[in-house]
Design a protein around this motif. Structure first.
Motif, PDB file in Angstrom:
ATOM      1  N   THR A  87     -97.360 -83.961 103.992  1.00  0.00           N
ATOM      2  CA  THR A  87     -96.852 -85.054 103.159  1.00  0.00           C
ATOM      3  C   THR A  87     -95.492 -84.730 102.578  1.00  0.00           C
ATOM      4  OG1 THR A  87     -98.067 -84.190 101.265  1.00  0.00           O
ATOM      5  CG2 THR A  87     -99.143 -85.910 102.568  1.00  0.00           C
ATOM      6  N   GLU A  88     -95.164 -83.450 102.437  1.00  0.00           N
ATOM      7  CA  GLU A  88     -93.857 -83.037 101.947  1.00  0.00           C
ATOM      8  C   GLU A  88     -93.237 -82.041 102.921  1.00  0.00           C
ATOM      9  OE1 GLU A  88     -93.757 -81.616  97.952  1.00  0.00           O
ATOM     10  OE2 GLU A  88     -95.148 -83.137  97.243  1.00  0.00           O
ATOM     11  N   ALA A  89     -91.929 -82.156 103.094  1.00  0.00           N
ATOM     12  CA  ALA A  89     -91.226 -81.221 103.979  1.00  0.00           C
ATOM     13  C   ALA A  89     -91.205 -79.841 103.345  1.00  0.00           C
ATOM     14  CB  ALA A  89     -89.806 -81.704 104.224  1.00  0.00           C
ATOM     15  N   PRO A  90     -91.400 -78.797 104.138  1.00  0.00           N
ATOM     16  CA  PRO A  90     -91.227 -77.448 103.612  1.00  0.00           C
ATOM     17  C   PRO A  90     -89.784 -77.257 103.146  1.00  0.00           C
ATOM     18  CG  PRO A  90     -92.201 -77.406 105.819  1.00  0.00           C
ATOM     19  CD  PRO A  90     -91.768 -78.798 105.545  1.00  0.00           C
ATOM     20  N   THR A  91     -89.574 -76.329 102.234  1.00  0.00           N
ATOM     21  CA  THR A  91     -88.221 -76.052 101.758  1.00  0.00           C
ATOM     22  C   THR A  91     -87.886 -74.582 101.975  1.00  0.00           C
ATOM     23  OG1 THR A  91     -88.982 -75.587  99.513  1.00  0.00           O
ATOM     24  CG2 THR A  91     -88.309 -77.850  99.978  1.00  0.00           C
ATOM     25  N   LEU A  92     -86.592 -74.329 102.126  1.00  0.00           N
ATOM     26  CA  LEU A  92     -86.075 -72.982 102.277  1.00  0.00           C
ATOM     27  C   LEU A  92     -84.689 -72.980 101.663  1.00  0.00           C
ATOM     28  CD1 LEU A  92     -86.667 -70.209 103.617  1.00  0.00           C
ATOM     29  CD2 LEU A  92     -85.479 -71.056 105.626  1.00  0.00           C
ATOM     30  N   PHE A  93     -84.405 -72.011 100.822  1.00  0.00           N
ATOM     31  CA  PHE A  93     -83.114 -71.922 100.131  1.00  0.00           C
ATOM     32  C   PHE A  93     -82.819 -73.188  99.322  1.00  0.00           C
ATOM     33  CE2 PHE A  93     -82.443 -69.552 104.207  1.00  0.00           C
ATOM     34  CZ  PHE A  93     -82.597 -68.289 103.655  1.00  0.00           C
ATOM     35  N   GLY A  94     -83.871 -73.847  98.841  1.00  0.00           N
ATOM     36  CA  GLY A  94     -83.695 -75.069  98.059  1.00  0.00           C
ATOM     37  C   GLY A  94     -83.384 -76.301  98.890  1.00  0.00           C
ATOM     38  N   LYS A  95     -83.460 -76.196 100.206  1.00  0.00           N
ATOM     39  CA  LYS A  95     -83.178 -77.309 101.115  1.00  0.00           C
ATOM     40  C   LYS A  95     -84.459 -77.717 101.823  1.00  0.00           C
ATOM     41  CE  LYS A  95     -78.683 -77.434 100.780  1.00  0.00           C
ATOM     42  NZ  LYS A  95     -77.983 -78.597 100.314  1.00  0.00           N
ATOM     43  N   ASP A  96     -84.684 -79.025 101.963  1.00  0.00           N
ATOM     44  CA  ASP A  96     -85.808 -79.509 102.754  1.00  0.00           C
ATOM     45  C   ASP A  96     -85.521 -79.290 104.228  1.00  0.00           C
ATOM     46  OD1 ASP A  96     -87.104 -80.405 100.498  1.00  0.00           O
ATOM     47  OD2 ASP A  96     -86.492 -82.492 100.745  1.00  0.00           O
ATOM     48  N   LEU A  97     -86.525 -78.843 104.971  1.00  0.00           N
ATOM     49  CA  LEU A  97     -86.380 -78.760 106.410  1.00  0.00           C
ATOM     50  C   LEU A  97     -86.350 -80.184 106.954  1.00  0.00           C
ATOM     51  CD1 LEU A  97     -87.350 -75.861 105.604  1.00  0.00           C
ATOM     52  CD2 LEU A  97     -88.250 -75.724 107.906  1.00  0.00           C
ATOM     53  N   ASP A  98     -85.681 -80.398 108.067  1.00  0.00           N
ATOM     54  CA  ASP A  98     -85.410 -81.717 108.618  1.00  0.00           C
ATOM     55  C   ASP A  98     -86.327 -82.002 109.802  1.00  0.00           C
ATOM     56  OD1 ASP A  98     -84.200 -84.106 109.316  1.00  0.00           O
ATOM     57  OD2 ASP A  98     -82.366 -83.190 110.052  1.00  0.00           O
ATOM     58  N   ASN A  99     -86.784 -83.244 109.927  1.00  0.00           N
ATOM     59  CA  ASN A  99     -87.619 -83.602 111.068  1.00  0.00           C
ATOM     60  C   ASN A  99     -86.932 -84.608 111.982  1.00  0.00           C
ATOM     61  OD1 ASN A  99     -87.784 -85.890 109.541  1.00  0.00           O
ATOM     62  ND2 ASN A  99     -90.006 -86.057 109.607  1.00  0.00           N
ATOM     63  N   THR A 100     -85.600 -84.584 112.002  1.00  0.00           N
ATOM     64  CA  THR A 100     -84.844 -85.459 112.888  1.00  0.00           C
ATOM     65  C   THR A 100     -85.230 -85.171 114.329  1.00  0.00           C
ATOM     66  OG1 THR A 100     -82.991 -85.465 111.350  1.00  0.00           O
ATOM     67  CG2 THR A 100     -82.523 -86.144 113.608  1.00  0.00           C
ATOM     68  N   VAL A 101     -85.462 -86.225 115.108  1.00  0.00           N
ATOM     69  CA  VAL A 101     -85.823 -86.053 116.506  1.00  0.00           C
ATOM     70  C   VAL A 101     -84.589 -85.632 117.290  1.00  0.00           C
ATOM     71  CG1 VAL A 101     -86.631 -87.234 118.584  1.00  0.00           C
ATOM     72  CG2 VAL A 101     -87.658 -87.749 116.369  1.00  0.00           C
ATOM     73  N   LYS A 120     -70.442 -69.637 112.570  1.00  0.00           N
ATOM     74  CA  LYS A 120     -69.362 -70.555 112.944  1.00  0.00           C
ATOM     75  C   LYS A 120     -69.348 -71.654 111.900  1.00  0.00           C
ATOM     76  CE  LYS A 120     -67.224 -73.098 116.626  1.00  0.00           C
ATOM     77  NZ  LYS A 120     -67.160 -73.258 118.077  1.00  0.00           N
ATOM     78  N   PRO A 121     -68.266 -71.780 111.138  1.00  0.00           N
ATOM     79  CA  PRO A 121     -68.227 -72.784 110.078  1.00  0.00           C
ATOM     80  C   PRO A 121     -68.489 -74.191 110.615  1.00  0.00           C
ATOM     81  CG  PRO A 121     -66.343 -71.307 109.905  1.00  0.00           C
ATOM     82  CD  PRO A 121     -67.025 -70.991 111.209  1.00  0.00           C
ATOM     83  N   ASN A 122     -69.227 -74.959 109.832  1.00  0.00           N
ATOM     84  CA  ASN A 122     -69.513 -76.352 110.167  1.00  0.00           C
ATOM     85  C   ASN A 122     -68.742 -77.230 109.188  1.00  0.00           C
ATOM     86  OD1 ASN A 122     -70.543 -78.891 110.644  1.00  0.00           O
ATOM     87  ND2 ASN A 122     -72.665 -78.224 110.738  1.00  0.00           N
ATOM     88  N   PRO A 123     -67.816 -78.046 109.669  1.00  0.00           N
ATOM     89  CA  PRO A 123     -67.032 -78.880 108.764  1.00  0.00           C
ATOM     90  C   PRO A 123     -67.872 -79.912 108.013  1.00  0.00           C
ATOM     91  CG  PRO A 123     -66.563 -79.471 111.048  1.00  0.00           C
ATOM     92  CD  PRO A 123     -67.429 -78.247 111.066  1.00  0.00           C
ATOM     93  N   THR A 124     -69.077 -80.198 108.495  1.00  0.00           N
ATOM     94  CA  THR A 124     -69.931 -81.170 107.816  1.00  0.00           C
ATOM     95  C   THR A 124     -70.903 -80.533 106.832  1.00  0.00           C
ATOM     96  OG1 THR A 124     -71.534 -81.187 109.633  1.00  0.00           O
ATOM     97  CG2 THR A 124     -69.762 -82.818 109.717  1.00  0.00           C
ATOM     98  N   GLY A 125     -70.975 -79.202 106.817  1.00  0.00           N
ATOM     99  CA  GLY A 125     -71.819 -78.521 105.843  1.00  0.00           C
ATOM    100  C   GLY A 125     -72.636 -77.388 106.434  1.00  0.00           C
ATOM    101  N   LEU A 126     -72.901 -76.404 105.614  1.00  0.00           N
ATOM    102  CA  LEU A 126     -73.617 -75.202 106.031  1.00  0.00           C
ATOM    103  C   LEU A 126     -74.996 -75.496 106.610  1.00  0.00           C
ATOM    104  CD1 LEU A 126     -73.802 -72.053 106.043  1.00  0.00           C
ATOM    105  CD2 LEU A 126     -74.751 -72.244 103.739  1.00  0.00           C
ATOM    106  N   PHE A 127     -75.741 -76.424 106.010  1.00  0.00           N
ATOM    107  CA  PHE A 127     -77.118 -76.682 106.432  1.00  0.00           C
ATOM    108  C   PHE A 127     -77.278 -77.973 107.227  1.00  0.00           C
ATOM    109  CE2 PHE A 127     -77.719 -73.929 102.664  1.00  0.00           C
ATOM    110  CZ  PHE A 127     -78.442 -72.907 103.264  1.00  0.00           C
ATOM    111  N   GLU A 128     -76.206 -78.534 107.740  1.00  0.00           N
ATOM    112  CA  GLU A 128     -76.304 -79.771 108.518  1.00  0.00           C
ATOM    113  C   GLU A 128     -76.948 -79.502 109.878  1.00  0.00           C
ATOM    114  OE1 GLU A 128     -75.592 -82.969 107.536  1.00  0.00           O
ATOM    115  OE2 GLU A 128     -75.460 -81.935 105.604  1.00  0.00           O
ATOM    116  N   PRO A 129     -77.686 -80.488 110.422  1.00  0.00           N
ATOM    117  CA  PRO A 129     -78.383 -80.266 111.692  1.00  0.00           C
ATOM    118  C   PRO A 129     -77.451 -80.058 112.885  1.00  0.00           C
ATOM    119  CG  PRO A 129     -79.098 -82.337 110.686  1.00  0.00           C
ATOM    120  CD  PRO A 129     -78.028 -81.764 109.828  1.00  0.00           C
TER     121      PRO A 129
END
Length: 75
Positions: free
Chosen positions: A25-39, A58-67
């Motif tokens: 019912t809730e996404a697991p979290t790690l480092f204060g971030k919800d894990l993503d279930n994007t297909v 490798k730096p991500n211009p959209t963010g460290l934890f982006e998919p």
């Protein structure tokens, strides 16, 4: 996670944590971030997964934890 580097040699670009999606019912979290279930089309076809990427090599211009990282080249 790897991308193809010089001379076809794999180059480490990110790490990924995955958890099997069991209908929690809730996404697991790690480092204060919800894990993503994007297909992800074409990936993880045996099970549904919940995941978190960290683009630490490798730096991500959209963010460290982006998919997705638009600067990563996949074959």
């Amino acid at each position: 996670m790897y991308e193809t580097g010089a001379y076809g040699k794999p180059k480490l670009v990110a790490v990924e944590w995955t958890v099997t999606d069991t209908g929690q019912t809730e996404a697991p979290t790690l480092f204060g971030k919800d894990l993503d279930n994007t297909v992800i089309p074409g990936f993880y076809t045996l099970h549904a997964w919940i995941y978190l990427h960290a683009w630490i090599y490798k730096p991500n211009p959209t963010g460290l934890f982006e998919p997705w990282n638009p600067t990563v080249k996949c074959p």
